[in-house]
Motif scaffolding. Structure first.
Motif, PDB file in Angstrom:
ATOM      1  N   ALA A 213      -0.695  -8.740 -16.531  1.00 34.57           N
ATOM      2  CA  ALA A 213      -2.140  -8.607 -16.319  1.00 34.57           C
ATOM      3  C   ALA A 213      -2.472  -7.276 -15.648  1.00 34.57           C
ATOM      4  CB  ALA A 213      -2.650  -9.775 -15.476  1.00 34.57           C
ATOM      5  N   ALA A 214      -1.689  -6.909 -14.646  1.00 27.75           N
ATOM      6  CA  ALA A 214      -1.943  -5.656 -13.931  1.00 27.75           C
ATOM      7  C   ALA A 214      -1.733  -4.444 -14.826  1.00 27.75           C
ATOM      8  CB  ALA A 214      -1.032  -5.577 -12.709  1.00 27.75           C
ATOM      9  N   LEU A 215      -0.791  -4.525 -15.756  1.00 29.36           N
ATOM     10  CA  LEU A 215      -0.515  -3.385 -16.637  1.00 29.36           C
ATOM     11  C   LEU A 215      -1.662  -3.091 -17.593  1.00 29.36           C
ATOM     12  CD1 LEU A 215       3.248  -4.010 -17.484  1.00 29.36           C
ATOM     13  CD2 LEU A 215       2.300  -2.147 -16.099  1.00 29.36           C
ATOM     14  N   GLN A 216      -2.585  -3.997 -17.744  1.00 28.67           N
ATOM     15  CA  GLN A 216      -3.743  -3.723 -18.595  1.00 28.67           C
ATOM     16  C   GLN A 216      -4.635  -2.632 -18.019  1.00 28.67           C
ATOM     17  OE1 GLN A 216      -3.765  -5.042 -21.755  1.00 28.67           O
ATOM     18  NE2 GLN A 216      -1.760  -5.597 -20.892  1.00 28.67           N
ATOM     19  N   ASP A 217      -4.456  -2.326 -16.739  1.00 26.56           N
ATOM     20  CA  ASP A 217      -5.221  -1.244 -16.116  1.00 26.56           C
ATOM     21  C   ASP A 217      -4.508   0.101 -16.230  1.00 26.56           C
ATOM     22  OD1 ASP A 217      -7.256  -2.958 -15.287  1.00 26.56           O
ATOM     23  OD2 ASP A 217      -6.244  -3.421 -13.389  1.00 26.56           O
ATOM     24  N   LEU A 218      -3.336   0.116 -16.865  1.00 25.64           N
ATOM     25  CA  LEU A 218      -2.572   1.348 -16.983  1.00 25.64           C
ATOM     26  C   LEU A 218      -3.102   2.172 -18.144  1.00 25.64           C
ATOM     27  CD1 LEU A 218      -0.052   2.939 -15.945  1.00 25.64           C
ATOM     28  CD2 LEU A 218       1.253   1.756 -17.721  1.00 25.64           C
ATOM     29  N   THR A 219      -3.663   3.325 -17.846  1.00 23.99           N
ATOM     30  CA  THR A 219      -4.186   4.205 -18.896  1.00 23.99           C
ATOM     31  C   THR A 219      -3.147   5.223 -19.359  1.00 23.99           C
ATOM     32  OG1 THR A 219      -5.078   5.741 -17.241  1.00 23.99           O
ATOM     33  CG2 THR A 219      -6.539   3.976 -18.015  1.00 23.99           C
ATOM     34  N   ALA A 220      -2.046   5.338 -18.657  1.00 22.24           N
ATOM     35  CA  ALA A 220      -1.019   6.319 -18.988  1.00 22.24           C
ATOM     36  C   ALA A 220      -0.307   5.951 -20.288  1.00 22.24           C
ATOM     37  CB  ALA A 220       0.017   6.399 -17.862  1.00 22.24           C
ATOM     38  N   PRO A 221       0.053   6.954 -21.097  1.00 21.73           N
ATOM     39  CA  PRO A 221       0.895   6.671 -22.262  1.00 21.73           C
ATOM     40  C   PRO A 221       2.303   6.302 -21.829  1.00 21.73           C
ATOM     41  CG  PRO A 221       0.533   9.034 -22.030  1.00 21.73           C
ATOM     42  CD  PRO A 221      -0.329   8.368 -21.003  1.00 21.73           C
ATOM     43  N   VAL A 222       2.913   5.417 -22.591  1.00 26.41           N
ATOM     44  CA  VAL A 222       4.236   4.893 -22.251  1.00 26.41           C
ATOM     45  C   VAL A 222       5.166   5.075 -23.447  1.00 26.41           C
ATOM     46  CG1 VAL A 222       5.548   2.850 -21.547  1.00 26.41           C
ATOM     47  CG2 VAL A 222       3.209   3.186 -20.703  1.00 26.41           C
ATOM     48  N   LEU A 223       6.353   5.603 -23.188  1.00 31.31           N
ATOM     49  CA  LEU A 223       7.399   5.686 -24.207  1.00 31.31           C
ATOM     50  C   LEU A 223       8.501   4.702 -23.851  1.00 31.31           C
ATOM     51  CD1 LEU A 223       8.856   7.019 -26.641  1.00 31.31           C
ATOM     52  CD2 LEU A 223       9.802   8.685 -25.008  1.00 31.31           C
ATOM     53  N   VAL A 224       8.792   3.782 -24.755  1.00 26.31           N
ATOM     54  CA  VAL A 224       9.894   2.839 -24.603  1.00 26.31           C
ATOM     55  C   VAL A 224      11.003   3.303 -25.541  1.00 26.31           C
ATOM     56  CG1 VAL A 224      10.635   0.439 -24.795  1.00 26.31           C
ATOM     57  CG2 VAL A 224       8.309   0.967 -24.019  1.00 26.31           C
ATOM     58  N   LEU A 225      12.107   3.775 -24.970  1.00 29.03           N
ATOM     59  CA  LEU A 225      13.200   4.340 -25.761  1.00 29.03           C
ATOM     60  C   LEU A 225      14.449   3.493 -25.580  1.00 29.03           C
ATOM     61  CD1 LEU A 225      14.123   8.086 -26.100  1.00 29.03           C
ATOM     62  CD2 LEU A 225      15.919   6.399 -25.712  1.00 29.03           C
ATOM     63  N   THR A 226      15.060   3.139 -26.678  1.00 29.36           N
ATOM     64  CA  THR A 226      16.306   2.376 -26.621  1.00 29.36           C
ATOM     65  C   THR A 226      17.276   2.918 -27.652  1.00 29.36           C
ATOM     66  OG1 THR A 226      17.218   0.124 -26.573  1.00 29.36           O
ATOM     67  CG2 THR A 226      15.630   0.613 -28.297  1.00 29.36           C
ATOM     68  N   GLY A 227      18.552   2.678 -27.428  1.00 29.02           N
ATOM     69  CA  GLY A 227      19.565   3.105 -28.380  1.00 29.02           C
ATOM     70  C   GLY A 227      19.736   2.102 -29.491  1.00 29.02           C
ATOM     71  N   ALA A 244       3.263  -4.840 -24.044  1.00 32.95           N
ATOM     72  CA  ALA A 244       2.669  -5.146 -22.738  1.00 32.95           C
ATOM     73  C   ALA A 244       1.851  -3.980 -22.190  1.00 32.95           C
ATOM     74  CB  ALA A 244       3.763  -5.514 -21.733  1.00 32.95           C
ATOM     75  N   PHE A 245       2.007  -2.795 -22.789  1.00 30.08           N
ATOM     76  CA  PHE A 245       1.319  -1.602 -22.295  1.00 30.08           C
ATOM     77  C   PHE A 245       0.198  -1.215 -23.255  1.00 30.08           C
ATOM     78  CE2 PHE A 245       5.806  -1.481 -21.111  1.00 30.08           C
ATOM     79  CZ  PHE A 245       5.712  -1.386 -19.731  1.00 30.08           C
ATOM     80  N   PRO A 246      -0.987  -0.909 -22.745  1.00 32.71           N
ATOM     81  CA  PRO A 246      -2.118  -0.599 -23.623  1.00 32.71           C
ATOM     82  C   PRO A 246      -1.882   0.618 -24.518  1.00 32.71           C
ATOM     83  CG  PRO A 246      -2.886  -1.112 -21.410  1.00 32.71           C
ATOM     84  CD  PRO A 246      -1.394  -0.999 -21.330  1.00 32.71           C
ATOM     85  N   HIS A 247      -1.108   1.596 -24.056  1.00 34.49           N
ATOM     86  CA  HIS A 247      -0.918   2.834 -24.812  1.00 34.49           C
ATOM     87  C   HIS A 247       0.579   3.149 -24.861  1.00 34.49           C
ATOM     88  CE1 HIS A 247      -5.243   3.263 -24.273  1.00 34.49           C
ATOM     89  NE2 HIS A 247      -5.048   3.088 -22.982  1.00 34.49           N
ATOM     90  N   SER A 248       1.264   2.611 -25.854  1.00 33.74           N
ATOM     91  CA  SER A 248       2.714   2.738 -25.876  1.00 33.74           C
ATOM     92  C   SER A 248       3.212   3.162 -27.246  1.00 33.74           C
ATOM     93  CB  SER A 248       3.382   1.417 -25.474  1.00 33.74           C
ATOM     94  OG  SER A 248       3.109   0.421 -26.444  1.00 33.74           O
TER      95      SER A 248
END
Length: 285
Positions: A213-227, A244-248
């Motif tokens: 719920a709190a992450l919905q206020d995150l305006t920052a772009p997010v990169l999820v990187l995995t091998g 889970a992140f608005p901008h990912s």
């Protein structure tokens, strides 16, 4: 070696590599000294890496209260580092267990994160975790490797709880089991605070519903990187976590394990550097 004081009075250290705009980096392990990160495959040529030694690891002091090793209790340490650096907002990278800390920080301080990079991140803050079957499925992708027949039974025993973690399992965490990977794996025990590691992922550290719920206020772009060869997390759980992140966005590094900057440094630096806006870094193909 620069230091700063955490809110509870613990002296914490960090290491700076490279020049340019700062990128605050949180190590995993859990509770492994930041030395294992090196220069993140050469990323320090494009960004000034600020590598935090978590409390009780590396050059940071042991806290008076060992309960403060718990992941959520260390969010205040990250905030103290931001204030010490004089940053209004910061680019933040978390690896593995350090990614859990980065997620909790972003949930608690969403306006202080400019960009967030999660590399091979443990997903417990989101109510997810890499199960034994995920890890074994990823491991079976390596069955043509010469070390597989010895390593797979050791991994299966560890995941089943019938045996302790054995060094034979280590190759599964690397896309290439070469001399660099061997040296990296051999340094793990010396660099890790085992008592702190046992406390880091305590169940009380996480409230996935509140965090999401709190992450919905995150305006920052997010990169999820995995091998592509990593079992924790595998690409599909990483994609679900990104929701889970608005901008990912999600990046799967081909042929990489849990330490992708070791397996293909050029790919890793191009992909992360491009996301962070680094000059002269063409996108990966």
């Amino acid at each position: 070696m620069p230091t700063f004081t955490a809110p509870d009075g613990t002296q914490l250290a960090y290491h700076v590599r490279g020049e340019g705009e700062p990128l605050v980096v949180l190590p995993g392990g859990p509770m492994r000294a930041s030395a294992y990160l090196g220069d993140l495959g050469g990323l320090a040529a494009h960004r000034r890496l600020v590598l935090l030694d978590l409390r009780g690891t590396g050059d940071s002091a042991v806290p008076a209260d060992p309960a403060t090793y718990r992941c959520d209790r260390q969010v205040d340490d990250v905030e103290a580092l931001r204030l010490h650096l004089g940053l209004d907002r910061m680019d933040l990278l978390g690896h593995s267990a350090g990614g859990s800390l980065a997620v909790l920080y972003a949930a608690r301080r969403p306006r202080r994160v400019a960009r967030l990079v999660l590399v091979s991140t443990a997903l417990r803050p989101l109510g997810m975790r890499a199960g034994a079957e995920d890890r074994l499925a990823a491991a079976r992708m390596r069955e043509d490797e010469p070390w597989f027949d010895q390593a797979y039974p050791a991994l299966r025993s560890w995941l089943a709880g019938t045996g302790d973690y054995d060094a034979a399992c280590a190759p599964f965490f690397y896309g290439r089991w070469d001399e660099t990977a061997r040296a990296h794996a051999e340094a793990d025990e010396q660099q890790t605070n085992e008592e702190a590691a046992d406390r880091y992922f305590a169940e009380a550290a996480f409230d996935p519903v509140a965090t999401r719920a709190a992450l919905q206020d995150l305006t920052a772009p997010v990169l999820v990187l995995t091998g592509g060869l990593d079992g924790g997390p595998r690409p599909e759980p990483a994609r679900r976590a990104a929701e889970a992140f608005p901008h990912s966005e999600v990046a799967v590094q081909p042929g990489a394990g849990h330490y992708p900057w070791l397996d293909d440094p050029d790919w890793f630096v191009r992909r992360v550097g491009t996301f962070l806006g680094g000059p002269g870094l063409p996108p990966t193909k």
